[in-house]
Design an enzyme around this catalytic site. Structure first.
Site: not given
Ligand code: THU
Length: 132
Positions: A44, A46, A57, A90
């Site tokens: 991830n 941000e 993902e 998500c």
């Molecule tokens: N996040 C993911 O990378 N994958 C998921 O399946 C759920 C959420 C990340 C997004 C954000 O950077 C952090 O987790 C918290 O939501």
């Protein structure tokens, strides 16, 4: 011999090391297995403006698709703050999976550790996916 699921999950755990998540502190790694046997990982990423944040993902999918891959078998996801928790994809990532993957055969591997993995097909995570 380790199972493919376990091997992929361990690659997701490794990919998680690169997570850039200063705002949530939640670190996620993903490992995507293509039909040709290649594996693309992602984390991830941000952003201070929040909405540009990309999930692990989708990072893995976009890396693979941008290199010409279109057929996928399985994705493993590993996420959590200090320790891993059961981290499921998500809704947005499920929809991206639905764009490229067969709902009944594409497998999603999640878990708190490699000994307790939950393996479900995409259709179980996203029934009635939107399609044009
Ligand atoms: N996040 C993911 O990378 N994958 C998921 O399946 C759920 C959420 C990340 C997004 C954000 O950077 C952090 O987790 C918290 O939501």
């Amino acid at each position: 011999m380790q199972s493919v699921e376990k091997e992929l999950f361990l690659k997701a755990v490794k990919a998680r090391e690169h997570a850039y998540s200063p705002y949530s502190g939640f670190r996620v790694g993903a490992a995507l297995l293509c039909e040709d046997g290649s594996i693309y990982t992602g984390c991830n990423i941000e952003n201070a403006a929040y909405s540009p944040t990309n999930c692990a993902e989708r990072t893995a999918f976009y890396k693979a698709v941008s290199e010409g891959k279109r057929k996928f078998k399985m994705i493993a996801i590993a996420g959590g703050r200090e320790t891993l928790v059961m981290c499921t994809p998500c809704g947005v990532c499920r929809q991206v999976m639905a764009e490229f993957c067969d709902a009944e055969t594409f497998q999603i591997v999640c878990g708190e550790d490699e000994e307790h993995l939950k393996i479900k097909c995409l259709k179980e995570f996203l029934p009635y996916a939107f399609q044009l």
